[in-house]
Enzyme design. Structure first.
Site, mmCIF file in Angstrom:
data_model
loop_
_atom_site.group_PDB
_atom_site.id
_atom_site.type_symbol
_atom_site.label_atom_id
_atom_site.label_comp_id
_atom_site.label_asym_id
_atom_site.label_seq_id
_atom_site.Cartn_x
_atom_site.Cartn_y
_atom_site.Cartn_z
ATOM 1 N N SER A 1 0.837 -1.201 0.000
ATOM 2 C CA SER A 1 0.000 0.000 0.000
ATOM 3 C C SER A 1 0.870 1.248 0.000
ATOM 4 O O SER A 1 1.937 1.276 -0.608
ATOM 5 C CB SER A 1 -0.967 -0.050 1.186
ATOM 6 O OG SER A 1 -0.278 -0.237 2.412
ATOM 7 N N ASP B 1 3.710 12.239 8.868
ATOM 8 C CA ASP B 1 2.363 12.672 9.249
ATOM 9 C C ASP B 1 1.760 11.829 10.361
ATOM 10 O O ASP B 1 0.558 11.893 10.610
ATOM 11 C CB ASP B 1 1.437 12.632 8.026
ATOM 12 C CG ASP B 1 1.403 11.245 7.376
ATOM 13 O OD1 ASP B 1 2.027 10.314 7.918
ATOM 14 O OD2 ASP B 1 0.757 11.101 6.321
ATOM 15 N N HIS C 1 2.903 7.747 7.685
ATOM 16 C CA HIS C 1 3.833 7.420 6.603
ATOM 17 C C HIS C 1 5.269 7.725 7.016
ATOM 18 O O HIS C 1 5.528 8.646 7.790
ATOM 19 C CB HIS C 1 3.440 8.176 5.339
ATOM 20 C CG HIS C 1 2.070 7.811 4.858
ATOM 21 N ND1 HIS C 1 0.984 8.628 5.035
ATOM 22 C CD2 HIS C 1 1.630 6.692 4.223
ATOM 23 C CE1 HIS C 1 -0.093 8.027 4.532
ATOM 24 N NE2 HIS C 1 0.265 6.857 4.026
#
Length: 256
Positions: free
Chosen positions: A14, A187, A190
């Site tokens: 992902s 963040d 990530h």
């Protein structure tokens, strides 16, 4: 097709995979470490979960392809582990289904060839405080907790042990870094460049310790077109040349 054909290392997963070539990411670092040794191929899909990955598994990794990857590094779980949305929409996948999906992914990838090696990455932790502050007018409230990450991470580890697949425990490795919440994420979810360095170190550790034949550790793999040449840089003696094929001094970190 570009020749000569090198071993293929595929990064499949992902957003942590899709973004792995951005901002000093772990995919870019691996591409540098394996320069002239293996091709690092990116198959990352932002926001995807294990359920959606199964829909394209045969398209990304067809069993009848004559040139199968030497290594597949797989990461799904961060989106699966998000809390469910009342509407039933969104990336959440219940834990039993996540385990079943990852099992199906593993079995498919293991069937590609006898020489295809696998490494799975577990869910990393998250900085819950920063995640909860990242309120968007475009998104519903995102439920991400370290307890959920831990549960899915442990399930991935247990599955890999059952199936004899190498696994990197990112949930634990990242939390061993000082000030990990500040240093390892862009963040809260990530990976930053510092977080990516941890991923690379853990992957290289697995590759070095694995008793795979042939070895896929970068120091054990041949370097493409590495013969000495009179066209190399001239040495200080003015009579010989220096072969730069194995030079690594440009790297800020001398990876093991």
């Amino acid at each position: 097709m570009v020749r000569p054909v090198r071993p293929q290392f595929v990064l499949f997963g992902s957003s942590i995979v899709q973004l792995s070539f951005s901002n000093g990411g772990w995919g870019a670092i691996l591409a540098d470490v394996y320069a002239r040794k293996a091709d690092i191929l990116l198959r990352g899909y932002y926001g995807w979960n294990s359920r959606r990955s199964l829909e394209v598994l045969d398209l990304v990794f067809p069993k009848d392809d004559s040139n199968q990857p030497s290594l597949i590094i797989t990461y799904f779980g961060g989106n699966d582990s998000m809390g469910p949305h009342p509407s039933g929409l969104g990336p959440h996948v219940p834990l039993p289904e996540y385990i079943d999906n990852m099992r199906k992914i593993a079995i498919h990838l293991k069937s590609l060839s006898d020489s295809t090696r696998l490494i799975f990455l577990t869910c990393p932790p998250v900085d819950e405080e920063r995640v909860n502050k990242n309120i968007s007018q475009y998104l519903s409230h995102l439920v991400r907790t370290n307890e959920l990450c831990r549960t899915y991470s442990e399930a991935c580890i247990q599955l890999c042990q059952e199936l004899d697949i190498k696994v990197v425990d990112l949930f634990t490795a990242i939390q061993q870094r000082d000030n990990w919440k500040t240093n390892c994420f862009t963040d809260g979810v990530h990976l930053s460049a510092e977080g990516s360095k941890i991923v690379v170190a853990e992957i290289l550790k697995v590759l070095k310790e694995a008793e795979w034949k042939p070895s896929l550790h970068w120091k054990s793999m041949p370097t493409e077109f590495s013969d000495d040449s009179p066209y190399d840089l001239v040495a200080a003696d003015g009579k010989t040349t220096l072969n730069p094929s194995e030079w690594t001094f440009h790297r800020a970190i001398q990876w093991d």
